[in-house]
Design an enzyme around this catalytic site. Sequence first.
Site, PDB file in Angstrom:
ATOM      1  N   VAL A  11      -1.968  -1.497   3.267  1.00  0.00           N
ATOM      2  CA  VAL A  11      -3.106  -2.014   4.039  1.00  0.00           C
ATOM      3  C   VAL A  11      -2.881  -3.469   4.449  1.00  0.00           C
ATOM      4  O   VAL A  11      -3.059  -3.834   5.617  1.00  0.00           O
ATOM      5  CB  VAL A  11      -4.407  -1.874   3.208  1.00  0.00           C
ATOM      6  CG1 VAL A  11      -5.542  -2.677   3.818  1.00  0.00           C
ATOM      7  CG2 VAL A  11      -4.797  -0.404   3.116  1.00  0.00           C
ATOM      8  N   LEU A 152      -7.653   3.153   7.803  1.00  0.00           N
ATOM      9  CA  LEU A 152      -6.378   3.596   8.385  1.00  0.00           C
ATOM     10  C   LEU A 152      -5.806   4.791   7.634  1.00  0.00           C
ATOM     11  O   LEU A 152      -6.084   4.991   6.451  1.00  0.00           O
ATOM     12  CB  LEU A 152      -5.352   2.455   8.408  1.00  0.00           C
ATOM     13  CG  LEU A 152      -4.836   1.843   7.103  1.00  0.00           C
ATOM     14  CD1 LEU A 152      -3.825   2.724   6.409  1.00  0.00           C
ATOM     15  CD2 LEU A 152      -4.224   0.483   7.387  1.00  0.00           C
ATOM     16  N   GLY A 252      -3.893  24.215   2.058  1.00  0.00           N
ATOM     17  CA  GLY A 252      -2.532  23.863   1.647  1.00  0.00           C
ATOM     18  C   GLY A 252      -2.445  23.705   0.141  1.00  0.00           C
ATOM     19  O   GLY A 252      -3.271  24.269  -0.595  1.00  0.00           O
ATOM     20  N   CYS A 259      -5.414   7.379  -1.901  1.00  0.00           N
ATOM     21  CA  CYS A 259      -6.856   7.166  -1.692  1.00  0.00           C
ATOM     22  C   CYS A 259      -7.746   8.313  -2.162  1.00  0.00           C
ATOM     23  O   CYS A 259      -8.614   8.098  -3.016  1.00  0.00           O
ATOM     24  CB  CYS A 259      -7.124   6.880  -0.231  1.00  0.00           C
ATOM     25  SG  CYS A 259      -6.443   5.302   0.294  1.00  0.00           S
TER      26      CYS A 259
HETATM   27  N1  LIG Z   1      -3.071   2.955   1.505  1.00  0.00           N
HETATM   28  C1  LIG Z   1      -4.042   3.404   2.257  1.00  0.00           C
HETATM   29  O1  LIG Z   1      -3.881   4.332   3.046  1.00  0.00           O
HETATM   30  C2  LIG Z   1      -5.414   2.772   2.182  1.00  0.00           C
HETATM   31  C3  LIG Z   1      -6.355   3.069   3.178  1.00  0.00           C
HETATM   32  C4  LIG Z   1      -7.608   2.468   3.100  1.00  0.00           C
HETATM   33  C5  LIG Z   1      -7.920   1.645   2.046  1.00  0.00           C
HETATM   34  N2  LIG Z   1      -6.994   1.392   1.071  1.00  0.00           N
HETATM   35  C6  LIG Z   1      -7.344   0.488  -0.011  1.00  0.00           C
HETATM   36  O2  LIG Z   1      -6.723  -0.781   0.246  1.00  0.00           O
HETATM   37  C7  LIG Z   1      -6.324  -1.407  -0.979  1.00  0.00           C
HETATM   38  C8  LIG Z   1      -4.834  -1.684  -0.953  1.00  0.00           C
HETATM   39  O3  LIG Z   1      -4.149  -0.453  -0.875  1.00  0.00           O
HETATM   40  P1  LIG Z   1      -2.576  -0.383  -0.606  1.00  0.00           P
HETATM   41  O4  LIG Z   1      -2.235   1.036  -0.457  1.00  0.00           O
HETATM   42  O5  LIG Z   1      -2.228  -1.352   0.467  1.00  0.00           O
HETATM   43  O6  LIG Z   1      -2.040  -0.948  -2.013  1.00  0.00           O
HETATM   44  P2  LIG Z   1      -0.557  -1.378  -2.377  1.00  0.00           P
HETATM   45  O7  LIG Z   1      -0.406  -1.108  -3.819  1.00  0.00           O
HETATM   46  O8  LIG Z   1       0.411  -0.777  -1.404  1.00  0.00           O
HETATM   47  O9  LIG Z   1      -0.538  -2.956  -2.107  1.00  0.00           O
HETATM   48  C9  LIG Z   1      -1.213  -3.891  -2.896  1.00  0.00           C
HETATM   49  C10 LIG Z   1      -0.429  -5.195  -2.833  1.00  0.00           C
HETATM   50  O10 LIG Z   1      -1.194  -6.238  -3.437  1.00  0.00           O
HETATM   51  C11 LIG Z   1      -0.291  -7.098  -4.132  1.00  0.00           C
HETATM   52  N3  LIG Z   1      -1.050  -7.916  -5.083  1.00  0.00           N
HETATM   53  C12 LIG Z   1      -1.618  -7.546  -6.262  1.00  0.00           C
HETATM   54  N4  LIG Z   1      -2.231  -8.605  -6.832  1.00  0.00           N
HETATM   55  C13 LIG Z   1      -2.063  -9.652  -5.994  1.00  0.00           C
HETATM   56  C14 LIG Z   1      -2.469 -11.023  -6.016  1.00  0.00           C
HETATM   57  N5  LIG Z   1      -3.195 -11.525  -7.014  1.00  0.00           N
HETATM   58  N6  LIG Z   1      -2.096 -11.822  -4.998  1.00  0.00           N
HETATM   59  C15 LIG Z   1      -1.348 -11.343  -3.965  1.00  0.00           C
HETATM   60  N7  LIG Z   1      -0.943 -10.055  -3.892  1.00  0.00           N
HETATM   61  C16 LIG Z   1      -1.294  -9.227  -4.877  1.00  0.00           C
HETATM   62  C17 LIG Z   1       0.693  -6.120  -4.756  1.00  0.00           C
HETATM   63  O11 LIG Z   1       1.865  -6.774  -5.157  1.00  0.00           O
HETATM   64  C18 LIG Z   1       0.900  -5.138  -3.596  1.00  0.00           C
HETATM   65  O12 LIG Z   1       1.958  -5.568  -2.763  1.00  0.00           O
HETATM   66  C19 LIG Z   1      -6.766  -0.440  -2.085  1.00  0.00           C
HETATM   67  O13 LIG Z   1      -8.031  -0.812  -2.538  1.00  0.00           O
HETATM   68  C20 LIG Z   1      -6.841   0.894  -1.372  1.00  0.00           C
HETATM   69  O14 LIG Z   1      -7.748   1.786  -1.982  1.00  0.00           O
HETATM   70  C21 LIG Z   1      -5.749   1.936   1.133  1.00  0.00           C
END
Ligand SMILES: NC(=O)c1ccc[n+]([C@@H]2O[C@H](COP(=O)([O-])OP(=O)(O)OC[C@H]3O[C@@H](n4cnc5c(N)ncnc54)[C@H](O)[C@@H]3O)[C@@H](O)[C@H]2O)c1
Length: 430
Positions: A11, A152, A252, A259
């Site tokens: 994200v 997304l 499926g 998520c």
């Molecule tokens: N992946 C998806 O499709 C999606 C879609 C919508 C919402 N979300 C939500 O968005 C959020 C992030 O999801 P994601 O999939 O990107 O997670 P992710 O695990 O891919 O990325 C999280 C990032 O945050 C970094 N991080 C952790 N603590 C930190 C700090 N103190 N300072 C700076 N960086 C730090 C981690 O190193 C990692 O790179 C979650 O809450 C998720 O539920 C995800």
Amino acid sequence: MNLLVIGTGYVGLTTAVSFAMQGHHVTGIDVIEEKVKLLQQGKSPIYEPGLEPELQRALTKETLAFSTSMAEHVGEADVIYLCVGTPSGSDGFADLRYLEQAVETLRTFVQASEREHVVVIKSTVPVGTSDRIAAIFAEDKHVHVVTNPEFLREGRALQDSLEPSRIVIGADRKEAIAIMDQLYAKITAPRVYTTRTNAEMIKYASNAFLATRISFMNELARLCHTLGADIEVVAEGMGLDSRIGPEFLGAGVGYGGSCFPKDTEALIQLARRHQSSLSLLETVRDVNRSQVDWFVERMVETIQGVRQKRIALLGLSFKPETDDIREAPSLTLIERLQKEGAILTAFDPIASLHVKQLYPNLSYVSSPYDALKNADAAILVTEWKECVQLDWQRVKQQMAQPVLFDGRNAWPAGFLKENGFTYLGVGRHA
Ligand SMILES: NC(=O)c1ccc[n+]([C@@H]2O[C@H](COP(=O)([O-])OP(=O)(O)OC[C@H]3O[C@@H](n4cnc5c(N)ncnc54)[C@H](O)[C@@H]3O)[C@@H](O)[C@H]2O)c1
């Protein structure tokens, strides 16, 4: 505008690149040094179509930079996005430790700053979390807290970020809403202005509803299997009703990803903590958890057991066009089939390395045909086009037994049956 994006995962990185493409100046912050180094070199640590070239373009134009140091960049940021992970805790509730750590560090720097800042919570957080964060910043009058959930879809993250289905802005101050509107000035999408609490609930409700559609179709597919009906035709007939629509009616081997499983569980646990219950959603989760088992049982019936049988797994990521394997059905399938004594060979265009770290003891190959060589059966686990669009004559020549298990109902069932394959889909009777 100047933006800081904290957390550069699926994200955060997409958010950073997309705002840089819209002409804002963005700095992405992450705690993982190697990740930041890669990003500074223009290499994306994740696979998302179109993301890496845009990342490189923005770096060259100097609208995007990356750092491990929040301290150096907070002072110049108009908007600070929190995009850190909120994984499932051991009790199923969202584990907010990364968010809390990021907020704690952020607070020390915004307190020292005289600039007006909007702190935006983009991570998916349990209802009430953003208000708690707003209370932490209550004395810092130059800080506004906004909830702006992300919708997304991995595999088309950048496109979704640039052309979102809607922009939900949960805020309680006009100044904050004005800044958010300015930030999104170039994006045309319906907007919902509401409270932070409603914004948080919209995100959970959306994921829970989509998961419900999938489990509904999967449970119905099991009945179709028993009754001799075809779930694909049923889905087509249902989807033509404008009140239902055709999306998310695919049966499926179940939903996975970072998520749906975690967010449905977090919502169930949130309800419990408030002496309420979401019994429908509990069933949705349970149907999903048992879907792979149901499919493996049908496979075992079809080929009289899988012990010592060579099985090709086609696709490993939780869906096509991503390298994300979090909660992927492939992992449950591997566990289950290995326990049953099957000999597995796997192919995925992108995700094999991630799965190999978890399951080093199966063979990983670089083409679907290599996986199919001498196989007693093949399973379509993820509907990558490389796994769906196959040369069926070649497949038949490669396999020891022409047995196909279609975990995504994406192979041409009728054609395959006519051409001498044993075919089993999920509730299909083509
Ligand atoms: N992946 C998806 O499709 C999606 C879609 C919508 C919402 N979300 C939500 O968005 C959020 C992030 O999801 P994601 O999939 O990107 O997670 P992710 O695990 O891919 O990325 C999280 C990032 O945050 C970094 N991080 C952790 N603590 C930190 C700090 N103190 N300072 C700076 N960086 C730090 C981690 O190193 C990692 O790179 C979650 O809450 C998720 O539920 C995800």
